[in-house]
Design a protein around this motif. Structure first.
Motif, PDB file in Angstrom:
ATOM      1  N   ILE A  69       0.835  -1.201   0.000  1.00 49.91           N
ATOM      2  CA  ILE A  69       0.000   0.000   0.000  1.00 49.91           C
ATOM      3  C   ILE A  69       0.870   1.251   0.000  1.00 49.91           C
ATOM      4  CG2 ILE A  69      -1.585   1.382   1.410  1.00 49.91           C
ATOM      5  CD1 ILE A  69      -2.892  -1.308   2.222  1.00 49.91           C
ATOM      6  N   LYS A  70       1.899   1.247   0.817  1.00 48.88           N
ATOM      7  CA  LYS A  70       2.777   2.417   0.915  1.00 48.88           C
ATOM      8  C   LYS A  70       3.551   2.647  -0.385  1.00 48.88           C
ATOM      9  CE  LYS A  70       1.874   4.105   4.910  1.00 48.88           C
ATOM     10  NZ  LYS A  70       1.358   5.495   5.029  1.00 48.88           N
ATOM     11  N   GLU A  71       3.864   1.563  -1.076  1.00 48.74           N
ATOM     12  CA  GLU A  71       4.566   1.712  -2.357  1.00 48.74           C
ATOM     13  C   GLU A  71       3.636   2.249  -3.442  1.00 48.74           C
ATOM     14  OE1 GLU A  71       6.084  -2.163  -3.129  1.00 48.74           O
ATOM     15  OE2 GLU A  71       7.658  -2.030  -1.607  1.00 48.74           O
ATOM     16  N   SER A  72       2.385   1.808  -3.423  1.00 49.78           N
ATOM     17  CA  SER A  72       1.449   2.210  -4.479  1.00 49.78           C
ATOM     18  C   SER A  72       0.764   3.537  -4.173  1.00 49.78           C
ATOM     19  CB  SER A  72       0.383   1.125  -4.689  1.00 49.78           C
ATOM     20  OG  SER A  72      -0.436   1.010  -3.543  1.00 49.78           O
ATOM     21  N   ARG A  73       0.530   3.823  -2.889  1.00 47.26           N
ATOM     22  CA  ARG A  73      -0.145   5.082  -2.528  1.00 47.26           C
ATOM     23  C   ARG A  73       0.337   5.539  -1.147  1.00 47.26           C
ATOM     24  NH1 ARG A  73      -4.859   7.772  -0.735  1.00 47.26           N
ATOM     25  NH2 ARG A  73      -5.517   9.313  -2.293  1.00 47.26           N
ATOM     26  N   PRO A  74       1.493   6.191  -1.086  1.00 47.89           N
ATOM     27  CA  PRO A  74       2.120   6.570   0.193  1.00 47.89           C
ATOM     28  C   PRO A  74       1.237   7.432   1.092  1.00 47.89           C
ATOM     29  CG  PRO A  74       3.643   6.876  -1.642  1.00 47.89           C
ATOM     30  CD  PRO A  74       2.303   6.594  -2.243  1.00 47.89           C
ATOM     31  N   GLN A  75       0.347   8.218   0.499  1.00 47.72           N
ATOM     32  CA  GLN A  75      -0.470   9.132   1.308  1.00 47.72           C
ATOM     33  C   GLN A  75      -1.573   8.420   2.087  1.00 47.72           C
ATOM     34  OE1 GLN A  75      -0.284   8.929  -2.024  1.00 47.72           O
ATOM     35  NE2 GLN A  75      -1.933  10.047  -3.041  1.00 47.72           N
ATOM     36  N   THR A  76      -1.848   7.174   1.778  1.00 47.47           N
ATOM     37  CA  THR A  76      -2.833   6.406   2.545  1.00 47.47           C
ATOM     38  C   THR A  76      -2.238   6.030   3.900  1.00 47.47           C
ATOM     39  OG1 THR A  76      -3.997   5.476   0.634  1.00 47.47           O
ATOM     40  CG2 THR A  76      -4.112   4.225   2.687  1.00 47.47           C
ATOM     41  N   SER A  77      -2.950   6.337   4.960  1.00 50.97           N
ATOM     42  CA  SER A  77      -2.501   5.982   6.308  1.00 50.97           C
ATOM     43  C   SER A  77      -2.960   4.560   6.638  1.00 50.97           C
ATOM     44  CB  SER A  77      -3.080   6.955   7.334  1.00 50.97           C
ATOM     45  OG  SER A  77      -2.596   8.261   7.106  1.00 50.97           O
ATOM     46  N   VAL A  78      -2.064   3.774   7.210  1.00 50.57           N
ATOM     47  CA  VAL A  78      -2.384   2.391   7.543  1.00 50.57           C
ATOM     48  C   VAL A  78      -2.289   2.189   9.056  1.00 50.57           C
ATOM     49  CG1 VAL A  78      -1.829  -0.034   7.182  1.00 50.57           C
ATOM     50  CG2 VAL A  78      -1.458   1.607   5.331  1.00 50.57           C
ATOM     51  N   ILE A  79      -3.391   1.749   9.637  1.00 52.22           N
ATOM     52  CA  ILE A  79      -3.419   1.409  11.067  1.00 52.22           C
ATOM     53  C   ILE A  79      -3.513  -0.105  11.184  1.00 52.22           C
ATOM     54  CG2 ILE A  79      -4.661   1.640  13.248  1.00 52.22           C
ATOM     55  CD1 ILE A  79      -5.797   4.285  12.248  1.00 52.22           C
ATOM     56  N   MET A  80      -2.548  -0.715  11.836  1.00 51.05           N
ATOM     57  CA  MET A  80      -2.626  -2.149  12.086  1.00 51.05           C
ATOM     58  C   MET A  80      -3.711  -2.385  13.133  1.00 51.05           C
ATOM     59  SD  MET A  80      -0.292  -2.707   9.958  1.00 51.05           S
ATOM     60  CE  MET A  80      -0.385  -4.506   9.975  1.00 51.05           C
ATOM     61  N   TYR A  81      -4.512  -3.414  12.906  1.00 50.17           N
ATOM     62  CA  TYR A  81      -5.616  -3.742  13.811  1.00 50.17           C
ATOM     63  C   TYR A  81      -5.517  -5.232  14.067  1.00 50.17           C
ATOM     64  CZ  TYR A  81     -10.335  -3.480  15.788  1.00 50.17           C
ATOM     65  OH  TYR A  81     -11.415  -3.527  16.630  1.00 50.17           O
ATOM     66  N   THR A  82      -4.929  -5.607  15.204  1.00 52.09           N
ATOM     67  CA  THR A  82      -4.477  -6.980  15.384  1.00 52.09           C
ATOM     68  C   THR A  82      -4.538  -7.439  16.841  1.00 52.09           C
ATOM     69  OG1 THR A  82      -2.522  -8.409  15.086  1.00 52.09           O
ATOM     70  CG2 THR A  82      -2.103  -6.121  15.623  1.00 52.09           C
ATOM     71  N   VAL A  83      -4.371  -8.737  17.041  1.00 51.92           N
ATOM     72  CA  VAL A  83      -4.294  -9.282  18.396  1.00 51.92           C
ATOM     73  C   VAL A  83      -2.847  -9.400  18.857  1.00 51.92           C
ATOM     74  CG1 VAL A  83      -6.431 -10.593  18.162  1.00 51.92           C
ATOM     75  CG2 VAL A  83      -4.255 -11.677  17.560  1.00 51.92           C
ATOM     76  N   PHE A  84      -1.891  -9.242  17.942  1.00 52.92           N
ATOM     77  CA  PHE A  84      -0.488  -9.473  18.278  1.00 52.92           C
ATOM     78  C   PHE A  84       0.114  -8.309  19.059  1.00 52.92           C
ATOM     79  CE2 PHE A  84      -0.968 -12.158  14.421  1.00 52.92           C
ATOM     80  CZ  PHE A  84      -0.630 -13.375  14.996  1.00 52.92           C
ATOM     81  N   GLU A  85       0.763  -8.658  20.175  1.00 54.43           N
ATOM     82  CA  GLU A  85       1.415  -7.658  21.010  1.00 54.43           C
ATOM     83  C   GLU A  85       2.932  -7.822  21.035  1.00 54.43           C
ATOM     84  OE1 GLU A  85      -0.230  -7.189  24.940  1.00 54.43           O
ATOM     85  OE2 GLU A  85      -2.215  -7.864  24.294  1.00 54.43           O
ATOM     86  N   ASP A  86       3.463  -8.841  20.344  1.00 58.52           N
ATOM     87  CA  ASP A  86       4.896  -9.115  20.449  1.00 58.52           C
ATOM     88  C   ASP A  86       5.727  -8.067  19.721  1.00 58.52           C
ATOM     89  OD1 ASP A  86       5.669 -10.723  17.609  1.00 58.52           O
ATOM     90  OD2 ASP A  86       3.580 -10.826  18.233  1.00 58.52           O
ATOM     91  N   ASP A  87       6.937  -7.857  20.236  1.00 65.43           N
ATOM     92  CA  ASP A  87       7.825  -6.819  19.715  1.00 65.43           C
ATOM     93  C   ASP A  87       8.159  -7.031  18.242  1.00 65.43           C
ATOM     94  OD1 ASP A  87       7.782  -5.913  22.271  1.00 65.43           O
ATOM     95  OD2 ASP A  87       9.855  -6.423  22.755  1.00 65.43           O
ATOM     96  N   GLU A  88       8.402  -8.289  17.865  1.00 64.02           N
ATOM     97  CA  GLU A  88       8.857  -8.569  16.507  1.00 64.02           C
ATOM     98  C   GLU A  88       7.854  -8.090  15.467  1.00 64.02           C
ATOM     99  OE1 GLU A  88      10.347 -12.317  13.721  1.00 64.02           O
ATOM    100  OE2 GLU A  88       9.857 -12.641  15.829  1.00 64.02           O
ATOM    101  N   LYS A  89       6.589  -8.478  15.621  1.00 63.07           N
ATOM    102  CA  LYS A  89       5.575  -8.065  14.644  1.00 63.07           C
ATOM    103  C   LYS A  89       5.326  -6.560  14.695  1.00 63.07           C
ATOM    104  CE  LYS A  89       3.041 -12.307  13.731  1.00 63.07           C
ATOM    105  NZ  LYS A  89       3.983 -13.238  14.353  1.00 63.07           N
ATOM    106  N   LEU A  90       5.348  -6.006  15.899  1.00 63.28           N
ATOM    107  CA  LEU A  90       5.153  -4.570  16.047  1.00 63.28           C
ATOM    108  C   LEU A  90       6.173  -3.792  15.220  1.00 63.28           C
ATOM    109  CD1 LEU A  90       4.266  -1.880  17.329  1.00 63.28           C
ATOM    110  CD2 LEU A  90       5.636  -2.494  19.334  1.00 63.28           C
TER     111      LEU A  90
END
Length: 208
Positions: A69-90
Motif C-alpha cells: 500500500i505504501k509503495e502504491s499510494r504513500p499518502q494512505t494511512s495504515v493502522i494495524m488492527y491486530t491481536v499481536f502484542e509481540d515486539d517482533e511483529k510490532l
C-alpha cells in the motif's frame, strides 16, 4: 466529504461488524477484504484515506500488505488492527510503514479517535504498544551509552537466553571465532569479565 476507509480482515464476522460500525458513524467503507494479496491495486483504485490492516491473514500477511500500500499510494494511512502484542511483529509493521498499531480489544470510540488522529499526522497506538515503543528507545539509548554495535547487541541477546558460543554461532550463521571475538568486545565495552556478569549488567540496566 466522508473519510474513505478500506478494511483487511480475515474474520468475516469481525470485518462485517467493523464495516457496519464505521458506516453508521459516517465513514465511507469503500472496500473490505479477507486477504491482502491485491492490496496495492486496491489502494490505487479506491484511494482510501485510511486502511485498517490485520496481520494474520490467508496467503500474504498484513505486514506485506502495508508495504504494498505504501509503495502504491504513500499518502494512505495504515493502522494495524491486530491481536499481536509481540515486539517482533510490532516493529516489522512500523518498519513496513504502518502509521498506527491498535489491538483488537480497543473500544470502538478509541478506534474512531485513532482514525482522526492518523489523518492529522499522529501515530495512534494502544497503551501497551506505545509502552513497548518507548521501552525500545530507552534500551537503544542505554546500548548507545556502551557503544554496542547491532551485531554485538544480537550476540548479547542470544547469550542472555543461555546459549553457548557454538549455538550462537550456528543461530547467527557465523564462525565460532567471530562470535567469541564479539563476546570479547562486549565484555570490554560493558566493563565485565565474563558472560554471567554481562548478562547481569544487561538485564539490570535494560541494555537489551
Amino acid at each position: 466529504m466522508p473519510i474513505k476507509i478500506v478494511l483487511f480482515e480475515d474474520n468475516d464476522r469481525l470485518r462485517e461488524s467493523l464495516a457496519y460500525l464505521l458506516k453508521m458513524n459516517g465513514y465511507d467503507v469503500v472496500g473490505d477484504y479477507n486477504q491482502c494479496t491485491d492490496a496495492a491495486n486496491i489502494a490505487r483504485v479506491y484511494e482510501p484515506d485510511v486502511v485498517l490492516m490485520d496481520i494474520d491473514m490467508p496467503g500474504d500477511n498484513g505486514i506485506k500488505g502495508v508495504q504494498w500500500i505504501k509503495e502504491s499510494r504513500p499518502q494512505t494511512s495504515v493502522i494495524m488492527y491486530t491481536v499481536f502484542e509481540d515486539d517482533e511483529k510490532l516493529f516489522e509493521c512500523l518498519c513496513a510503514g504502518a502509521n498506527g498499531y491498535l489491538l483488537k480489544k480497543t473500544p470502538p470510540a478509541r478506534l474512531f479517535d485513532a482514525i482522526q488522529e492518523v489523518l492529522e499526522g499522529g501515530a495512534p497506538m494502544s497503551p501497551v504498544i506505545a509502552r513497548k515503543v518507548l521501552n525500545t528507545f530507552q534500551v537503544k539509548a542505554t546500548s548507545n551509552k556502551y557503544n554496542l554495535s547491532p551485531r554485538e547487541i544480537e550476540v548479547l541477546q542470544w547469550l542472555i537466553k543461555g546459549y553457548s558460543i557454538k549455538i550462537i554461532a550456528a543461530e547467527m550463521k557465523l564462525a565460532f571465532d567471530t562470535v567469541r571475538s564479539h563476546l570479547k568486545n562486549i565484555y570490554q565495552k560493558l566493563h565485565v569479565n565474563c558472560g554471567k556478569e554481562a548478562i547481569a549488567k544487561a538485564l539490570s540496566e535494560r541494555i537489551v
